[in-house]
Motif scaffolding. Structure first.
Motif, PDB file in Angstrom:
ATOM      1  N   GLY A 177       0.816  -1.191   0.000  1.00  0.00           N
ATOM      2  CA  GLY A 177       0.000   0.000   0.000  1.00  0.00           C
ATOM      3  C   GLY A 177       0.854   1.246   0.000  1.00  0.00           C
ATOM      4  O   GLY A 177       2.026   1.220  -0.323  1.00  0.00           O
ATOM      5  N   ASP A 178       0.238   2.378   0.386  1.00  0.00           N
ATOM      6  CA  ASP A 178       0.930   3.653   0.331  1.00  0.00           C
ATOM      7  C   ASP A 178       1.570   4.030   1.661  1.00  0.00           C
ATOM      8  O   ASP A 178       2.078   5.122   1.814  1.00  0.00           O
ATOM      9  N   THR A 179       1.521   3.178   2.639  1.00  0.00           N
ATOM     10  CA  THR A 179       2.063   3.520   3.949  1.00  0.00           C
ATOM     11  C   THR A 179       3.452   2.943   4.130  1.00  0.00           C
ATOM     12  O   THR A 179       3.767   1.871   3.623  1.00  0.00           O
ATOM     13  N   GLU A 180       4.292   3.668   4.875  1.00  0.00           N
ATOM     14  CA  GLU A 180       5.633   3.193   5.199  1.00  0.00           C
ATOM     15  C   GLU A 180       5.683   2.639   6.615  1.00  0.00           C
ATOM     16  O   GLU A 180       6.747   2.330   7.116  1.00  0.00           O
ATOM     17  N   VAL A 181       4.535   2.510   7.279  1.00  0.00           N
ATOM     18  CA  VAL A 181       4.508   2.085   8.680  1.00  0.00           C
ATOM     19  C   VAL A 181       5.229   0.752   8.895  1.00  0.00           C
ATOM     20  O   VAL A 181       6.048   0.627   9.819  1.00  0.00           O
ATOM     21  N   PRO A 182       4.978  -0.275   8.071  1.00  0.00           N
ATOM     22  CA  PRO A 182       5.724  -1.534   8.290  1.00  0.00           C
ATOM     23  C   PRO A 182       7.230  -1.337   8.166  1.00  0.00           C
ATOM     24  O   PRO A 182       8.000  -1.926   8.944  1.00  0.00           O
ATOM     25  N   GLY A 183       7.670  -0.529   7.195  1.00  0.00           N
ATOM     26  CA  GLY A 183       9.099  -0.296   7.027  1.00  0.00           C
ATOM     27  C   GLY A 183       9.704   0.429   8.212  1.00  0.00           C
ATOM     28  O   GLY A 183      10.798   0.087   8.677  1.00  0.00           O
ATOM     29  N   VAL A 184       9.000   1.442   8.734  1.00  0.00           N
ATOM     30  CA  VAL A 184       9.500   2.177   9.896  1.00  0.00           C
ATOM     31  C   VAL A 184       9.558   1.259  11.110  1.00  0.00           C
ATOM     32  O   VAL A 184      10.526   1.297  11.888  1.00  0.00           O
ATOM     33  N   ALA A 185       8.537   0.409  11.279  1.00  0.00           N
ATOM     34  CA  ALA A 185       8.548  -0.533  12.405  1.00  0.00           C
ATOM     35  C   ALA A 185       9.744  -1.477  12.311  1.00  0.00           C
ATOM     36  O   ALA A 185      10.402  -1.775  13.321  1.00  0.00           O
ATOM     37  N   LEU A 186      10.043  -1.946  11.104  1.00  0.00           N
ATOM     38  CA  LEU A 186      11.195  -2.832  10.919  1.00  0.00           C
ATOM     39  C   LEU A 186      12.501  -2.095  11.200  1.00  0.00           C
ATOM     40  O   LEU A 186      13.435  -2.664  11.783  1.00  0.00           O
ATOM     41  N   LEU A 187      12.593  -0.827  10.799  1.00  0.00           N
ATOM     42  CA  LEU A 187      13.809  -0.061  11.056  1.00  0.00           C
ATOM     43  C   LEU A 187      13.981   0.215  12.551  1.00  0.00           C
ATOM     44  O   LEU A 187      15.114   0.234  13.056  1.00  0.00           O
ATOM     45  N   VAL A 188      12.878   0.448  13.252  1.00  0.00           N
ATOM     46  CA  VAL A 188      12.964   0.616  14.704  1.00  0.00           C
ATOM     47  C   VAL A 188      13.477  -0.671  15.347  1.00  0.00           C
ATOM     48  O   VAL A 188      14.337  -0.646  16.233  1.00  0.00           O
ATOM     49  N   LEU A 189      12.943  -1.814  14.895  1.00  0.00           N
ATOM     50  CA  LEU A 189      13.437  -3.099  15.399  1.00  0.00           C
ATOM     51  C   LEU A 189      14.924  -3.249  15.098  1.00  0.00           C
ATOM     52  O   LEU A 189      15.701  -3.718  15.948  1.00  0.00           O
ATOM     53  N   TYR A 190      15.338  -2.843  13.898  1.00  0.00           N
ATOM     54  CA  TYR A 190      16.753  -2.938  13.520  1.00  0.00           C
ATOM     55  C   TYR A 190      17.648  -2.148  14.477  1.00  0.00           C
ATOM     56  O   TYR A 190      18.635  -2.688  15.007  1.00  0.00           O
ATOM     57  N   VAL A 191      17.316  -0.868  14.713  1.00  0.00           N
ATOM     58  CA  VAL A 191      18.216  -0.042  15.522  1.00  0.00           C
ATOM     59  C   VAL A 191      18.214  -0.485  16.982  1.00  0.00           C
ATOM     60  O   VAL A 191      19.262  -0.463  17.645  1.00  0.00           O
ATOM     61  N   LEU A 192      17.064  -0.934  17.498  1.00  0.00           N
ATOM     62  CA  LEU A 192      17.021  -1.389  18.886  1.00  0.00           C
ATOM     63  C   LEU A 192      17.813  -2.689  19.063  1.00  0.00           C
ATOM     64  O   LEU A 192      18.592  -2.827  20.010  1.00  0.00           O
ATOM     65  N   ALA A 193      17.613  -3.637  18.139  1.00  0.00           N
ATOM     66  CA  ALA A 193      18.342  -4.902  18.228  1.00  0.00           C
ATOM     67  C   ALA A 193      19.835  -4.686  18.019  1.00  0.00           C
ATOM     68  O   ALA A 193      20.666  -5.302  18.699  1.00  0.00           O
ATOM     69  N   ASP A 194      20.194  -3.803  17.091  1.00  0.00           N
ATOM     70  CA  ASP A 194      21.605  -3.533  16.826  1.00  0.00           C
ATOM     71  C   ASP A 194      22.256  -2.855  18.032  1.00  0.00           C
ATOM     72  O   ASP A 194      23.422  -3.131  18.353  1.00  0.00           O
TER      73      ASP A 194
END
Length: 336
Positions: A177-194
């Motif tokens: 769809g037109d939302t980036e919400v899933p991508g932002v959620a994945l990037l938040v997971l990335y930076v927290l886990a990293d």
């Protein structure tokens, strides 16, 4: 990519002697990680021949991309440990259980990093990576009681603000769809886990001492567990049959994963060598340059647009990073 463990600074070298080494490190890091970033985006956003289990033609598994990188890394790490120590588990080395938490968090961060490219552009992902300094500081406070100066907090806030401006100014990109919400959620997971990964690794070094645990043992131990986690994930998610079918129908996808794994492993070796020879400040400058070049390469190769707002956000991020580099360079070195 595993976060670089800190190494002791090398003796100062005169400019004529150090210039060829510095050029070697600069070119090695740029070539390794520009290739790695380009191939990562190519694999996750490119369209291959569709298969019955993957009718869209998109590569079906971010977990397999992580697996292929970790497989080569564990082979390389174990070889380096054997050469340096004469055994895979020399006396006094940490128990394997010490490497499990950072392996799990590193696997999660790498998986989220790959999968996020389905929803956000590579330039947005690259900018977002720069914001991990704030969660790294937060996790450091929780795990080790670390304290930070007002300047460090302001630099982290500037980086985060720049990332938000850059992300808000970039065109949307989503498979869902037109939302980036899933991508932002994945990037938040990335930076927290990293952030957890790097802080836990530092904790292992402090607990067992660098004489009993060096960067090669960390590389081997973390990747041994990561192989198990990614293999289990492929089986439990049901992605393994789709991956095998896809690779059989698309030999190019297998080659792309192999190139990515080689670039990632080579990059880790250049990280260790650069920090050993020139220290973390020079390494940070080189990698900041790599981030800017990655955005330019991705924009040219994949048609991403970076407008005036994006340029402003990037300027905030790289300006704050430059301030951090300058501050770290002036800060007196702590004697252990």
């Amino acid at each position: 990519m595993l976060p670089p463990p800190p190494l002791p600074p090398a003796p100062a070298q005169s400019p004529p002697q150090s210039l060829p080494k510095l050029l070697f490190c600069f070119l090695g890091l740029q070539l390794s990680y520009l290739t790695w970033g380009y191939m990562q985006e190519l694999i996750m956003t490119g369209e291959y021949s569709p298969t019955p289990l993957s009718p869209t033609g998109r590569f079906p598994s971010a977990a397999f991309c992580v697996f292929s990188n970790r497989l080569l890394a564990v082979l390389l790490g174990s070889s380096l440990v054997r050469v340096r120590h004469g055994a895979l588990f020399p006396p006094g080395s940490p128990p394997l259980a010490a490497f499990a938490p950072p392996a799990l968090s590193n696997t999660c961060s790498s998986w989220a990093q790959y999968l996020s490219l389905r929803f956000v552009s590579f330039p947005v992902q690259t900018m977002f990576k720069s914001s991990k300094v704030l969660p790294v500081m937060a996790v450091g406070r929780l795990l080790k009681g670390a304290r930070y100066t007002r300047r460090q907090l302001l630099e982290a806030a500037g980086i985060t603000l720049g990332v938000l401006v850059f992300s808000a100014s970039s065109p949307g990109k989503s498979d869902a769809g037109d939302t980036e919400v899933p991508g932002v959620a994945l990037l938040v997971l990335y930076v927290l886990a990293d952030a957890f990964t790097s802080q836990w690794q530092a904790r292992v070094y402090e607990r067992f001492g660098r004489d009993n645990c060096d960067q090669y043992q960390m590389m081997m131990g973390v990747n041994m567990y990561a192989i198990c986690f990614t293999s289990l994930g492929l089986v439990l998610s049901g992605e393994l049959p789709a991956v095998l079918e896809f690779l059989a129908a698309n030999p190019a996808a297998l080659r792309h994963n192999a190139v990515t794994a080689v670039a990632s492993a080579a990059g880790q070796l250049f990280i260790f060598y650069t920090i050993r020879e020139f220290g973390p400040i020079v390494f940070t400058i080189i990698m900041t340059t790599r981030q800017m070049l990655s955005i330019l390469l991705s924009s040219a190769a994949f048609g991403h647009e970076v407008g005036a707002g994006g340029a402003l956000g990037a300027a905030l991020v790289f300006g704050a990073v430059a301030s951090k580099i300058a501050g770290d360079g002036r800060r007196p070195e702590k004697k252990g």
